[in-house]
Design a protein around this motif. Structure first.
Motif, PDB file in Angstrom:
ATOM      1  N   LEU A 129       2.162 136.659   7.513  1.00  0.00           N
ATOM      2  CA  LEU A 129       3.134 135.853   8.238  1.00  0.00           C
ATOM      3  C   LEU A 129       4.535 135.966   7.652  1.00  0.00           C
ATOM      4  N   HIS A 140       9.712 131.622   6.135  1.00  0.00           N
ATOM      5  CA  HIS A 140      10.282 130.644   5.205  1.00  0.00           C
ATOM      6  C   HIS A 140       9.359 129.473   4.967  1.00  0.00           C
ATOM      7  N   PHE A 141       8.607 129.103   5.981  1.00  0.00           N
ATOM      8  CA  PHE A 141       7.675 128.000   5.783  1.00  0.00           C
ATOM      9  C   PHE A 141       6.462 128.454   4.984  1.00  0.00           C
ATOM     10  N   ILE A 142       6.110 129.707   5.116  1.00  0.00           N
ATOM     11  CA  ILE A 142       5.047 130.259   4.275  1.00  0.00           C
ATOM     12  C   ILE A 142       5.498 130.241   2.818  1.00  0.00           C
ATOM     13  N   LEU A 143       6.715 130.662   2.580  1.00  0.00           N
ATOM     14  CA  LEU A 143       7.249 130.643   1.220  1.00  0.00           C
ATOM     15  C   LEU A 143       7.296 129.213   0.698  1.00  0.00           C
ATOM     16  N   ASP A 199      16.133 138.427   8.741  1.00  0.00           N
ATOM     17  CA  ASP A 199      16.728 137.571   9.749  1.00  0.00           C
ATOM     18  C   ASP A 199      18.108 137.074   9.352  1.00  0.00           C
ATOM     19  N   GLY A 200      18.652 137.620   8.305  1.00  0.00           N
ATOM     20  CA  GLY A 200      20.033 137.309   7.967  1.00  0.00           C
ATOM     21  C   GLY A 200      20.233 135.943   7.368  1.00  0.00           C
ATOM     22  N   THR A 201      19.143 135.287   7.027  1.00  0.00           N
ATOM     23  CA  THR A 201      19.306 133.966   6.419  1.00  0.00           C
ATOM     24  C   THR A 201      19.684 134.136   4.958  1.00  0.00           C
ATOM     25  N   GLY A 239       7.287 137.640   9.756  1.00  0.00           N
ATOM     26  CA  GLY A 239       7.757 137.085  11.027  1.00  0.00           C
ATOM     27  C   GLY A 239       8.511 135.783  10.913  1.00  0.00           C
ATOM     28  N   MET A 240       8.466 135.020  11.978  1.00  0.00           N
ATOM     29  CA  MET A 240       9.282 133.818  12.073  1.00  0.00           C
ATOM     30  C   MET A 240       8.845 132.702  11.113  1.00  0.00           C
ATOM     31  N   HIS A 241       7.607 132.794  10.646  1.00  0.00           N
ATOM     32  CA  HIS A 241       7.098 131.715   9.799  1.00  0.00           C
ATOM     33  C   HIS A 241       7.398 131.941   8.332  1.00  0.00           C
ATOM     34  N   LEU A 261       3.628 134.651  21.288  1.00  0.00           N
ATOM     35  CA  LEU A 261       4.312 133.368  21.377  1.00  0.00           C
ATOM     36  C   LEU A 261       5.716 133.568  21.910  1.00  0.00           C
ATOM     37  N   VAL A 262       6.353 134.577  21.397  1.00  0.00           N
ATOM     38  CA  VAL A 262       7.729 134.826  21.788  1.00  0.00           C
ATOM     39  C   VAL A 262       7.821 135.300  23.232  1.00  0.00           C
ATOM     40  N   GLU A 282       0.173 137.533  17.203  1.00  0.00           N
ATOM     41  CA  GLU A 282       0.310 136.145  17.668  1.00  0.00           C
ATOM     42  C   GLU A 282       1.755 135.795  17.911  1.00  0.00           C
ATOM     43  N   GLU A 283       2.600 136.241  17.002  1.00  0.00           N
ATOM     44  CA  GLU A 283       4.003 135.887  17.135  1.00  0.00           C
ATOM     45  C   GLU A 283       4.619 136.563  18.347  1.00  0.00           C
TER      46      GLU A 283
END
Lengths: 133, 303
Positions: free
Chosen positions: A57, A64-67, A11-13, A60-62, A109-110, A105-106
Motif C-alpha cells: 500500500l 502516509h497512513f500506512i507509514l 505525490d509531491g508531498t 499508492g494513496m494510503h 476505487l479511483v 484495489e486502488e
C-alpha cells in the motif's frame, strides 16, 4: 520512484522537517549477544507490523497512513520513535520498495465514480435544529 | 486429506441434491456466509465430511482466492429473503449515517443491475482490511461485535456547512467557483504554520496525517466527493490527462466532504485501534482549526 534514504514521495508531498533520534544500536558497553537480541526484536516487530500494514500500500494513496500506522506500531512496541524515513529504511531491508506498485484495489476505487451523498443523519440533525430554532 | 464422500450421513438435511448428498449445501451453490460481523456472498467450491460434520470450502465473491476457506454449516445460510435482509441490515449498520468502517460502496453492494454487475466479481469490498485483522476470529459461529469504528465527530457548525453545501449544489443548482482560495493545500499549510507557532514543532506523525489527507483528497475527489451537478465543472477544471491536483484548486467545501468518507478509506489501511485513536485526536484538532477559521475558509454563498 523509491530511493532509499532520502525518500521523495511521488505525490509531491513534503517529508518531515523534524528529525527524530535515529534507531540507535546498543552502546558498546553491552555484550555482542545482547546487541543481536535487540536487532532481532526490531526485525520481529517489523515483520509483525507488516502483517497488519500491507507494504504494497506504500505505493499508492494510503502510503502516509500506512507509514503513520507503522510508526505508531513500532513506537508502541519498541519504546522508540522512528521517523517516516527511518521506517522506510527499515522496510527497505525486507522489500524492494522500487518494485511496489499501486494495488488493483486502488485503481478500482479511483475509477469507480460514485456520487457524493450527505449522510441522512447529518441532514436530519441540521433540519431538526432549523425547525426548532 | 481423504474425502469422505462415502460417509453419507442420514442426518444430513435433504438439500434437494440429485446426486451426492453433501449435507445442507452443495458444491457450486451460492450461499451467504458470516465472516466477522458481516454476511458475504459466497460460492461453495468443495464439500467434505470431516469429524462428524460437513465442511464447505467457500469462495467469497468479489474477493481474491486467497480468502477462500473451510467453514462449517453454522456460518452459512441459504440466500432466502429473510437472510438477505439480515445481510443488508448488517451492512447498513456499518455504513451510511455513522462514520464507520467496513463499508461496501453503494454501487457494488446489491446486484446493482447496471454498470457494476460485470465488475463485481473482481472487486473486493471495502471491508478487506478489516477482514485481515479479524482473521483469527473468523471461526466464530455467530457475528461478533463490529470492530471499533473510526468515528470522526464533526463540530456542529461544520455539519451545518455541509448541509448548506448540499443545498447550494443539489437544490439550488449552484457551484463553488474554481479555483478556490484558500485551496486545500493552502489550508494544510496554514494549519502547520499555526501548529508551529503554537507548539514550536510539527510532529512527524502529524505531517504524515496531513500528507495522507492530501493524498486521499487528490485521489478520491473525482471518485467520491462530487455531487453529480459538479462533474462537468470538474471535467473542465481538471482536464483528462492533466496533472493538476484537486487539492490545489478545490477548497474547504470539498475537503469537508472528505471527512465524511474518511473512515471508509482508512479501512484499507487496517489500522490498529490505538493508532486510530491517535489519529482521531489529530483529526479532531484539525477540524477545530477549520471551525475557528470557518468564515475565512468557506464560502457563504456559491455562484
Amino acid at each position: 520512484m523509491g530511493d532509499h534514504v532520502q525518500q521523495k514521495p511521488r505525490d509531491g508531498t513534503t517529508s518531515s522537517h523534524r528529525s527524530t533520534p535515529a534507531a540507535t544500536p546498543p552502546s558498546s558497553a553491552s555484550s555482542p549477544l545482547k546487541k543481536g537480541t535487540q536487532q532481532v526484536e526490531l526485525e520481529l516487530r517489523l515483520l509483525e507490523a507488516f502483517a497488519i500494514y500491507r507494504p504494497s500500500l506504500l505505493a499508492g494513496m494510503h502510503r502516509h497512513f500506512i507509514l503513520f500506522g507503522l510508526m505508531h506500531h513500532l513506537e508502541r512496541r519498541l519504546n522508540q520513535r522512528f521517523s517516516p524515513d527511518e521506517v522506510l529504511q527499515l522496510l527497505d531491508r525486507f522489500f524492494n520498495l522500487d518494485l511496489l506498485e499501486p494495488d488493483d484495489e486502488e485503481l478500482e476505487l479511483v475509477n469507480h465514480k460514485e456520487d457524493f451523498s450527505l449522510p441522512q443523519s447529518i441532514l436530519e440533525e441540521i433540519k431538526r435544529k432549523k425547525i426548532s430554532s | 486429506m481423504g474425502s469422505s464422500s462415502d460417509v453419507l450421513t442420514d442426518e444430513a438435511e435433504d438439500s434437494g441434491d440429485e446426486n451426492v448428498d453433501t449435507g445442507q449445501f452443495k458444491e457450486g451453490e451460492k450461499v451467504l456466509a458470516y465472516h466477522g460481523p458481516l454476511i458475504y456472498d459466497t460460492k461453495i467450491q468443495k464439500a467434505e465430511f470431516r469429524k462428524k460434520e460437513w465442511k464447505y470450502f467457500v469462495h467469497y465473491l468479489g474477493w481474491s482466492k486467497n480468502w477462500d476457506e473451510w467453514v462449517g454449516a453454522d456460518r452459512l445460510m441459504k440466500p432466502t429473503e429473510e437472510n438477505l435482509e439480515k445481510q443488508k441490515k448488517l451492512f447498513k449498520n456499518q455504513t451510511g449515517d455513522k462514520l464507520s468502517k467496513g463499508r461496501v460502496p453503494a454501487g457494488k453492494q446489491k446486484s446493482a443491475a447496471e454498470k457494476d454487475e460485470s465488475k463485481t466479481e473482481n472487486k473486493p469490498s471495502v471491508g478487506r482490511g478489516k477482514k485481515r485483522k479479524s482473521d483469527p476470529v473468523s471461526e466464530a459461529k455467530s457475528p461478533e461485535e463490529p470492530d471499533h469504528a473510526l468515528k470522526i465527530p464533526l463540530p456542529g457548525t461544520l455539519k451545518r456547512q455541509l448541509v448548506e453545501d448540499w443545498e447550494f449544489v443539489t437544490q439550488m443548482g449552484k457551484l463553488v467557483k474554481l479555483p478556490r482560495f484558500p485551496s486545500v493545500q493552502d489550508i494544510f499549510k496554514k494549519y502547520t504554520d499555526f501548529k508551529t507557532k503554537r507548539d514550536g514543532v510539527v510532529e512527524d506523525s502529524l505531517v504524515e496525517v496531513l500528507n495522507g489527507l492530501r493524498s486521499y483528497f487528490d485521489k478520491s475527489l473525482p471518485a467520491m466527493l462530487l455531487y453529480p451537478q459538479e462533474r462537468a465543472q470538474y471535467a473542465s477544471a481538471v482536464p483528462h490527462g492533466s496533472d493538476i491536483s484537486p487539492s490545489s484548486i478545490y477548497g474547504a467545501e470539498h475537503l469537508l466532504r472528505l471527512f465524511v468518507k474518511l473512515s471508509e478509506l482508512l479501512v484499507y489501511t487496517n489500522m490498529e485501534h490505538e493508532a486510530l485513536t491517535q489519529l482521531q485526536h489529530k483529526l479532531a484538532d484539525f477540524l477545530k482549526f477549520l471551525q475557528r477559521n470557518q468564515s475565512n475558509f468557506f464560502l457563504t454563498s456559491y455562484g
